[in-house]
Motif scaffolding. Sequence first.
Motif, PDB file in Angstrom:
ATOM      1  N   VAL A  48      27.687  -6.206  47.155  1.00  0.00           N
ATOM      2  CA  VAL A  48      27.930  -7.579  46.708  1.00  0.00           C
ATOM      3  C   VAL A  48      29.171  -8.164  47.380  1.00  0.00           C
ATOM      4  O   VAL A  48      29.116  -9.222  47.993  1.00  0.00           O
ATOM      5  CB  VAL A  48      28.095  -7.645  45.172  1.00  0.00           C
ATOM      6  N   ALA A  49      30.304  -7.459  47.267  1.00  0.00           N
ATOM      7  CA  ALA A  49      31.557  -7.996  47.798  1.00  0.00           C
ATOM      8  C   ALA A  49      32.546  -6.862  47.973  1.00  0.00           C
ATOM      9  O   ALA A  49      32.446  -5.827  47.308  1.00  0.00           O
ATOM     10  CB  ALA A  49      32.128  -9.062  46.877  1.00  0.00           C
ATOM     11  N   SER A  63      23.704 -13.333  49.921  1.00  0.00           N
ATOM     12  CA  SER A  63      23.097 -13.879  48.701  1.00  0.00           C
ATOM     13  C   SER A  63      24.122 -14.417  47.705  1.00  0.00           C
ATOM     14  O   SER A  63      23.758 -15.178  46.802  1.00  0.00           O
ATOM     15  CB  SER A  63      22.255 -12.802  48.025  1.00  0.00           C
ATOM     16  N   VAL A  64      25.392 -14.048  47.878  1.00  0.00           N
ATOM     17  CA  VAL A  64      26.401 -14.494  46.910  1.00  0.00           C
ATOM     18  C   VAL A  64      27.503 -15.341  47.550  1.00  0.00           C
ATOM     19  O   VAL A  64      28.379 -15.846  46.843  1.00  0.00           O
ATOM     20  CB  VAL A  64      27.039 -13.301  46.168  1.00  0.00           C
ATOM     21  N   LYS A  65      27.465 -15.509  48.865  1.00  0.00           N
ATOM     22  CA  LYS A  65      28.505 -16.308  49.542  1.00  0.00           C
ATOM     23  C   LYS A  65      28.549 -17.713  48.976  1.00  0.00           C
ATOM     24  O   LYS A  65      27.520 -18.355  48.771  1.00  0.00           O
ATOM     25  CB  LYS A  65      28.225 -16.362  51.040  1.00  0.00           C
ATOM     26  N   GLY A  66      29.760 -18.170  48.730  1.00  0.00           N
ATOM     27  CA  GLY A  66      29.947 -19.514  48.179  1.00  0.00           C
ATOM     28  C   GLY A  66      29.840 -19.572  46.667  1.00  0.00           C
ATOM     29  O   GLY A  66      30.172 -20.591  46.060  1.00  0.00           O
ATOM     30  N   ARG A  67      29.367 -18.493  46.041  1.00  0.00           N
ATOM     31  CA  ARG A  67      29.232 -18.467  44.581  1.00  0.00           C
ATOM     32  C   ARG A  67      30.134 -17.413  43.938  1.00  0.00           C
ATOM     33  O   ARG A  67      30.599 -17.613  42.810  1.00  0.00           O
ATOM     34  CB  ARG A  67      27.774 -18.176  44.194  1.00  0.00           C
ATOM     35  N   PHE A  68      30.338 -16.306  44.610  1.00  0.00           N
ATOM     36  CA  PHE A  68      31.162 -15.214  44.065  1.00  0.00           C
ATOM     37  C   PHE A  68      32.469 -15.139  44.831  1.00  0.00           C
ATOM     38  O   PHE A  68      32.521 -15.433  46.027  1.00  0.00           O
ATOM     39  CB  PHE A  68      30.438 -13.880  44.201  1.00  0.00           C
ATOM     40  N   VAL A  79      40.708  -5.266  39.934  1.00  0.00           N
ATOM     41  CA  VAL A  79      40.002  -6.107  40.895  1.00  0.00           C
ATOM     42  C   VAL A  79      38.986  -6.932  40.113  1.00  0.00           C
ATOM     43  O   VAL A  79      38.324  -6.415  39.211  1.00  0.00           O
ATOM     44  CB  VAL A  79      39.307  -5.263  41.971  1.00  0.00           C
ATOM     45  N   TYR A  80      38.860  -8.189  40.486  1.00  0.00           N
ATOM     46  CA  TYR A  80      37.984  -9.106  39.775  1.00  0.00           C
ATOM     47  C   TYR A  80      36.824  -9.561  40.653  1.00  0.00           C
ATOM     48  O   TYR A  80      36.931  -9.593  41.881  1.00  0.00           O
ATOM     49  CB  TYR A  80      38.764 -10.343  39.319  1.00  0.00           C
ATOM     50  N   LEU A  81      35.747  -9.934  40.002  1.00  0.00           N
ATOM     51  CA  LEU A  81      34.631 -10.591  40.683  1.00  0.00           C
ATOM     52  C   LEU A  81      34.293 -11.834  39.865  1.00  0.00           C
ATOM     53  O   LEU A  81      33.744 -11.729  38.770  1.00  0.00           O
ATOM     54  CB  LEU A  81      33.413  -9.683  40.790  1.00  0.00           C
ATOM     55  N   GLN A  82      34.713 -12.982  40.392  1.00  0.00           N
ATOM     56  CA  GLN A  82      34.397 -14.246  39.749  1.00  0.00           C
ATOM     57  C   GLN A  82      33.025 -14.692  40.230  1.00  0.00           C
ATOM     58  O   GLN A  82      32.813 -14.851  41.431  1.00  0.00           O
ATOM     59  CB  GLN A  82      35.450 -15.294  40.088  1.00  0.00           C
ATOM     60  N   MET A  83      32.123 -14.887  39.293  1.00  0.00           N
ATOM     61  CA  MET A  83      30.750 -15.258  39.631  1.00  0.00           C
ATOM     62  C   MET A  83      30.454 -16.632  39.056  1.00  0.00           C
ATOM     63  O   MET A  83      30.614 -16.844  37.837  1.00  0.00           O
ATOM     64  CB  MET A  83      29.771 -14.221  39.068  1.00  0.00           C
ATOM     65  N   THR A  84      30.068 -17.553  39.891  1.00  0.00           N
ATOM     66  CA  THR A  84      29.741 -18.904  39.457  1.00  0.00           C
ATOM     67  C   THR A  84      28.325 -19.258  39.890  1.00  0.00           C
ATOM     68  O   THR A  84      27.737 -18.591  40.744  1.00  0.00           O
ATOM     69  CB  THR A  84      30.730 -19.925  40.036  1.00  0.00           C
ATOM     70  N   ASN A  85      27.797 -20.335  39.301  1.00  0.00           N
ATOM     71  CA  ASN A  85      26.445 -20.785  39.620  1.00  0.00           C
ATOM     72  C   ASN A  85      25.459 -19.609  39.606  1.00  0.00           C
ATOM     73  O   ASN A  85      24.678 -19.418  40.544  1.00  0.00           O
ATOM     74  CB  ASN A  85      26.409 -21.489  40.983  1.00  0.00           C
ATOM     75  N   LEU A  86      25.506 -18.847  38.542  1.00  0.00           N
ATOM     76  CA  LEU A  86      24.678 -17.648  38.458  1.00  0.00           C
ATOM     77  C   LEU A  86      23.205 -17.986  38.408  1.00  0.00           C
ATOM     78  O   LEU A  86      22.798 -19.025  37.845  1.00  0.00           O
ATOM     79  CB  LEU A  86      25.079 -16.827  37.234  1.00  0.00           C
ATOM     80  N   LYS A  87      22.406 -17.111  39.000  1.00  0.00           N
ATOM     81  CA  LYS A  87      20.965 -17.285  39.077  1.00  0.00           C
ATOM     82  C   LYS A  87      20.280 -16.093  38.403  1.00  0.00           C
ATOM     83  O   LYS A  87      20.869 -15.003  38.344  1.00  0.00           O
ATOM     84  CB  LYS A  87      20.532 -17.368  40.538  1.00  0.00           C
ATOM     85  N   PRO A  88      19.057 -16.276  37.943  1.00  0.00           N
ATOM     86  CA  PRO A  88      18.358 -15.141  37.318  1.00  0.00           C
ATOM     87  C   PRO A  88      18.287 -13.914  38.228  1.00  0.00           C
ATOM     88  O   PRO A  88      18.344 -12.777  37.738  1.00  0.00           O
ATOM     89  CB  PRO A  88      16.964 -15.709  37.038  1.00  0.00           C
ATOM     90  N   GLU A  89      18.230 -14.134  39.540  1.00  0.00           N
ATOM     91  CA  GLU A  89      18.156 -12.996  40.462  1.00  0.00           C
ATOM     92  C   GLU A  89      19.481 -12.253  40.585  1.00  0.00           C
ATOM     93  O   GLU A  89      19.548 -11.216  41.248  1.00  0.00           O
ATOM     94  CB  GLU A  89      17.681 -13.449  41.850  1.00  0.00           C
TER      95      GLU A  89
END
Length: 119
Positions: A48-49, A63-68, A79-89
């Motif tokens: 993921v990152a 698949s997560v660029k620009g959102r995570f 360490v953090y993982l900020q996740m925005t605009n989450l999708k069902p996938e």
Amino acid sequence: QVQLVESGGGLVQAGGSLRLACTASGRTISTYHIAWFRQAPGKEREFVASVILNGGTRGYADSVKGRFAISRDNAKNTVYLQMTNLKPEDTAVYYCAARVSPDTSFNFWGRGTQVTVSS
């Protein structure tokens, strides 16, 4: 050796946000390169990152660029993982992992935290 514990997972609607945390114990997290992976039901684990020791270089799956966004607070050993605009996938178990150098495997893993995104 370092122990990693993930937290922050949960159930969120599509378009929502979550922030995952990976907290280290046993050793300081500042001596490790950290990455997040995820595994959805019936699928293989995927990258993921990632973030290097000093937080300067970060990488993301397409698949997560620009959102995570991955970040680290070495003072908090987290360490953090900020996740925005989450999708069902994005629904999966999310794991953090550590390695001592970019040339080695990720040898240290947490137990994961479940993220579920409803449509």
